[in-house]
Design an enzyme around this catalytic site. Structure first.
Site, PDB file in Angstrom:
ATOM      1  CG  ASN A  10      23.652  52.767 -19.891  1.00  0.00           C
ATOM      2  OD1 ASN A  10      23.629  51.553 -19.662  1.00  0.00           O
ATOM      3  ND2 ASN A  10      24.729  53.394 -20.366  1.00  0.00           N
ATOM      4  CD1 TRP A  11      19.052  51.046 -15.182  1.00  0.00           C
ATOM      5  CD2 TRP A  11      18.514  48.869 -15.031  1.00  0.00           C
ATOM      6  NE1 TRP A  11      17.702  50.969 -14.959  1.00  0.00           N
ATOM      7  CE2 TRP A  11      17.347  49.642 -14.866  1.00  0.00           C
ATOM      8  CE3 TRP A  11      18.410  47.477 -14.976  1.00  0.00           C
ATOM      9  CZ2 TRP A  11      16.093  49.059 -14.645  1.00  0.00           C
ATOM     10  CZ3 TRP A  11      17.167  46.899 -14.759  1.00  0.00           C
ATOM     11  CH2 TRP A  11      16.020  47.681 -14.599  1.00  0.00           C
ATOM     12  CE  LYS A  12      26.838  54.274 -17.607  1.00  0.00           C
ATOM     13  NZ  LYS A  12      27.907  55.254 -17.573  1.00  0.00           N
ATOM     14  CG  HIS A  96      27.846  53.835 -23.385  1.00  0.00           C
ATOM     15  ND1 HIS A  96      28.980  54.009 -22.632  1.00  0.00           N
ATOM     16  CD2 HIS A  96      26.881  54.581 -22.799  1.00  0.00           C
ATOM     17  CE1 HIS A  96      28.695  54.823 -21.618  1.00  0.00           C
ATOM     18  NE2 HIS A  96      27.435  55.186 -21.697  1.00  0.00           N
ATOM     19  CD  GLU A  98      30.542  53.496 -19.358  1.00  0.00           C
ATOM     20  OE1 GLU A  98      29.750  52.532 -19.313  1.00  0.00           O
ATOM     21  OE2 GLU A  98      30.342  54.565 -18.735  1.00  0.00           O
ATOM     22  CD  GLU A 168      25.531  58.825 -23.105  1.00  0.00           C
ATOM     23  OE1 GLU A 168      24.853  58.900 -22.074  1.00  0.00           O
ATOM     24  OE2 GLU A 168      26.170  57.814 -23.406  1.00  0.00           O
ATOM     25  N   GLY A 174      29.317  60.036 -15.897  1.00  0.00           N
ATOM     26  CA  GLY A 174      29.682  59.491 -14.588  1.00  0.00           C
ATOM     27  C   GLY A 174      30.592  60.392 -13.779  1.00  0.00           C
ATOM     28  CB  SER A 213      26.585  64.198 -14.945  1.00  0.00           C
ATOM     29  OG  SER A 213      27.753  63.428 -14.759  1.00  0.00           O
ATOM     30  N   GLY A 234      22.616  57.416 -16.707  1.00  0.00           N
ATOM     31  CA  GLY A 234      23.322  56.308 -16.076  1.00  0.00           C
ATOM     32  C   GLY A 234      23.023  56.265 -14.587  1.00  0.00           C
ATOM     33  N   GLY A 235      23.889  56.887 -13.803  1.00  0.00           N
ATOM     34  CA  GLY A 235      23.800  56.830 -12.342  1.00  0.00           C
ATOM     35  C   GLY A 235      22.408  57.076 -11.787  1.00  0.00           C
TER      36      GLY A 235
HETATM   37  P1  PGA Z   1      25.746  59.096 -16.238  1.00  0.00           P
HETATM   38  O1  PGA Z   1      25.915  58.054 -17.456  1.00  0.00           O
HETATM   39  O2  PGA Z   1      24.340  59.590 -16.253  1.00  0.00           O
HETATM   40  O3  PGA Z   1      26.069  58.278 -15.004  1.00  0.00           O
HETATM   41  O4  PGA Z   1      26.743  60.188 -16.466  1.00  0.00           O
HETATM   42  C1  PGA Z   1      25.320  58.315 -18.689  1.00  0.00           C
HETATM   43  C2  PGA Z   1      25.677  57.220 -19.660  1.00  0.00           C
HETATM   44  O5  PGA Z   1      26.800  56.697 -19.597  1.00  0.00           O
HETATM   45  O6  PGA Z   1      24.855  56.843 -20.523  1.00  0.00           O
END
Ligand code: PGA
Length: 251
Positions: A10-12, A96, A98, A168, A174, A213, A234-235
């Site tokens: 997930n590149w956001k 998600h 966010e 999640e 994050g 994470s 994500g990251g």
């Molecule tokens: P993260 O993000 O791996 O940076 O914690 C995961 C996500 O939000 O899908």
């Protein structure tokens, strides 16, 4: 049937054309043709055509990060499921954390997005998870079940069965703090038990990803858990080496 592992990035809201070119080149160089897992990258909508071009013949699948629950019309700034499908993408994240926390998406709206994705031939990845406060109040299962039930109540178990679930925990996204393999496994197993109350086969077949994470150091142990069928990353998905290392950890 055994559940195929899905490793999803997930590149956001990150990247630009140059960055994406480099990232995809790096990934493709390191991707093994005999890959067991399904590998997916969820890109910012505006770059989907570029990413789809870059992934051609690589076996890497492409998804979006959000879609409108509406089919078409006067919804300025929104992107429909039909448009996403038209670009050639195959998956889309819905709900998600966010989107839920920063853009006020309710579970009812997320359920409609889940259905809108399926209506357009896209596989929705339903993201669910509790906040730290909810966990500390022993409300984790109530929260994640309610997020799942929004889809079940509105559209039924046969609709839910066509998607993927990503658990999640919000406190792990994050933050660098990951759920322990045992903590994650417990929630995944309870999600599967919950689904089994509606349909045992659906429960058995449902892919439940862990996100929050995940990185090359913790991926192997997380992915080794019986009810963890992949990751939403994500990251670490923004670095080709790290993302591929996670894919390798999946076997
Ligand atoms: P993260 O993000 O791996 O940076 O914690 C995961 C996500 O939000 O899908």
């Amino acid at each position: 049937m055994a559940r195929q592992t899905l490793i999803a990035g997930n590149w956001k809201m990150n990247g630009n054309r140059e960055f994406i070119n480099e990232l995809m080149t790096g990934m493709k160089q390191q991707l093994d043709a005999n890959w067991q897992s399904e590998v997916l990258v969820c890109a910012p909508a505006i770059y989907l055509p570029l990413v789809i071009d870059l992934t051609e013949d690589s076996g890497i699948k492409v998804g979006a990060q959000n879609l409108s629950h509406e089919a078409q019309g006067a919804f300025t700034g929104e992107i429909s499921g039909a448009m996403l499908a038209d670009t050639g993408c195959q998956y889309v994240l819905v709900g998600h954390s966010e989107r839920r926390s920063l853009y006020g998406e309710s579970s009812a709206m997320v359920a409609d997005k889940f259905k809108a994705a399926l209506d357009n031939g896209l596989v929705p990845v339903l993201c669910i998870g509790e906040t730290l406060e909810e966990r500390e109040n022993d409300a984790t299962m109530d929260v994640v079940k309610a997020q799942i039930d929004a889809v079940l109540d509105q559209y039924g178990v046969s609709t839910l069965a066509k998607g993927v679930i990503a658990y999640e925990p919000v406190w792990a996204i994050g933050t660098g703090v990951t759920a322990s393999p045992e903590q994650a496994q417990q929630v995944h197993a309870e999600i599967r038990e919950h689904l089994a109350q509606f349909d045992a086969q659906v429960a058995d077949d449902m892919r439940i990803l862990y996100g929050g994470s995940m990185n090359p150091t913790n991926a192997e142990q997380l992915l080794a858990q019986a009810d963890i069928d992949g990751g939403l990353i994500g990251g670490a998905s923004l670095k080709a080496e790290q993302f591929i290392a996670i894919c390798k950890a999946a076997g």
